[in-house]
Write an enzyme that holds these catalytic residues in place. Structure first.
Site, short mmCIF file in Angstrom:
data_model
loop_
_atom_site.label_atom_id
_atom_site.label_comp_id
_atom_site.label_asym_id
_atom_site.label_seq_id
_atom_site.Cartn_x
_atom_site.Cartn_y
_atom_site.Cartn_z
N ASP A 38 14.74 -9.17 1.32
CA ASP A 38 15.16 -9.97 2.48
C ASP A 38 16.32 -9.27 3.20
OD1 ASP A 38 13.36 -11.85 1.36
OD2 ASP A 38 14.97 -12.62 0.09
N ASN A 73 6.43 -3.43 0.40
CA ASN A 73 6.68 -2.48 -0.68
C ASN A 73 5.36 -1.75 -0.97
OD1 ASN A 73 5.10 -4.20 -2.36
ND2 ASN A 73 6.91 -5.31 -3.06
N THR A 80 7.55 -4.35 6.77
CA THR A 80 8.33 -3.74 5.68
C THR A 80 7.72 -4.05 4.30
OG1 THR A 80 9.79 -5.68 5.51
CG2 THR A 80 10.50 -3.90 6.99
N SER A 94 9.86 0.68 -0.65
CA SER A 94 10.06 1.41 -1.91
C SER A 94 8.71 1.76 -2.50
CB SER A 94 10.86 0.58 -2.91
OG SER A 94 10.14 -0.58 -3.26
N THR A 96 16.99 -8.52 -2.36
CA THR A 96 17.18 -7.20 -1.75
C THR A 96 16.13 -6.93 -0.67
OG1 THR A 96 15.96 -6.27 -3.61
CG2 THR A 96 18.35 -6.12 -3.70
N SER A 107 13.04 -18.67 3.11
CA SER A 107 13.53 -19.66 2.15
C SER A 107 15.05 -19.78 2.22
CB SER A 107 13.10 -19.26 0.73
OG SER A 107 13.52 -17.94 0.47
N GLU A 122 2.35 -4.09 -1.72
CA GLU A 122 1.92 -4.86 -0.54
C GLU A 122 1.20 -3.96 0.47
OE1 GLU A 122 5.57 -8.05 -1.14
OE2 GLU A 122 5.84 -6.29 0.14
N ASP A 147 8.14 -9.15 6.94
CA ASP A 147 8.20 -8.72 5.55
C ASP A 147 7.09 -9.47 4.82
OD1 ASP A 147 8.87 -7.73 3.10
OD2 ASP A 147 10.74 -8.85 2.88
#
Length: 300
Positions: A223, A145, A143, A182, A221, A11, A148, A112
């Site tokens: 991205d 979290n 990547t 995270s 953060t 985006s 996910e 991501d």
């Protein structure tokens, strides 16, 4: 490293730092040419509550890609994708990935898989099977979290053992490098990040990082994390530890600078708003180029 050129499909906002606006500057500072396709163009990010703008559809995405291909401009070292809001667009991205990998079989695709956080999906649930079946198997680095990683693997991450199990399932789909950016497995003061590289022959290098919490609702953060990890894994291909240490340390310094500036703008005793919490990326150029690694990876 040779010519490093990234195509980033994310985006875009006119004001602020999220998506491509969060990813492009750090990649350029770290030596990458960056071509961008903006999946949306909004005035500002959606946490402001009001925004205006346009959304790119799948046909328009493929049109842009065809333009690159017809001019032989589609040879990239890396592809980076972030938030995607529709099924047709995600299907089209998988088509773009396959075409890029045909052109350059050594292309590194950093995915991501932005779908949600804290148990809540903020994309249509129909995107999950497309990520699982079409997109994830094409990724070299992923990547997610904690949430996910859980929905991609059907593993509830409650401890280190289940975090490793989730990463191993993602490896089994062909992904070489898995970084859970995270998780809530730390104490009140820390988030825990996990990383794993499949070295082949059943060997894996696994690490964890204790990431100090910075109490504020930052946007962009994730991205930033994916773009920095792309850069540092490229600069340090044989050390996930060092790549993750530099990525996390950069982000920590950027967040500290951002929160200090936001509190100053908000004034004594007031909580900063979305505008005040926009990431201080340009002001953190030195921390992006030369991160001082205060956070050390621990082998597990």
């Amino acid at each position: 490293m040779g010519d490093s050129k990234v195509l980033s499909i994310q985006s875009h906002v006119v004001h602020g730092y999220v998506g491509n606006r969060s990813a492009t500057f750090p990649l350029q500072v770290l030596g990458f040419d960056v071509d961008v396709i903006n999946s949306v163009q909004f005035s500002n990010h959606t946490e402001y509550g009001k925004w205006k703008g346009q959304i790119l559809n799948a046909t328009e995405l493929w049109d842009l890609y065809e333009g690159l291909r017809e001019n032989n401009l589609h040879e990239y070292s890396h592809l980076l994708t972030g938030y995607v809001g529709s099924e047709s667009f995600l299907h089209c991205i998988s088509r773009v990935i396959r075409s890029l990998k045909e052109t350059n079989p050594n292309l590194i695709y950093v995915c991501d898989p932005v779908m949600g956080d804290n148990g809540i999906m903020y994309v249509p649930k129909e995107l999950l099977p497309i990520y699982r079946e079409e997109v994830i198997p094409l990724a070299d680095i992923i990547t997610p979290n904690q949430f996910e990683a859980e929905i991609l693997t059907d593993v509830k991450i409650v401890d280190e053992k289940s975090a490793i199990e989730a990463m191993d399932i993602l490896h089994s789909k062909g992904i070489k490098t898995v970084v859970i950016s995270s998780s809530e497995l730390g104490s009140g003061e820390f988030l825990i990040g996990y990383g794993s590289v499949n070295l082949g022959d059943g060997k894996k290098q696994r690490i964890k990082l204790e990431i100090p919490r910075v109490e504020a609702a930052f946007v962009g953060t994730g991205d930033l994390f994916a773009s920095l990890l792309l850069a540092w894994t490229s600069h340090h291909p044989d050390s996930l530890s060092l790549a993750c240490e530099k990525t996390i340390s950069s982000i920590q310094n950027i967040l500290k600078r951002t929160i200090a500036h936001a509190r100053k703008l908000a004034g004594e005793g007031k909580s900063p708003n979305s505008a005040q919490l926009e990431l201080r990326l340009v002001q953190s150029k030195h921390d992006i180029e030369n991160p001082s690694c205060q956070i050390k990876a621990i082998s597990i």
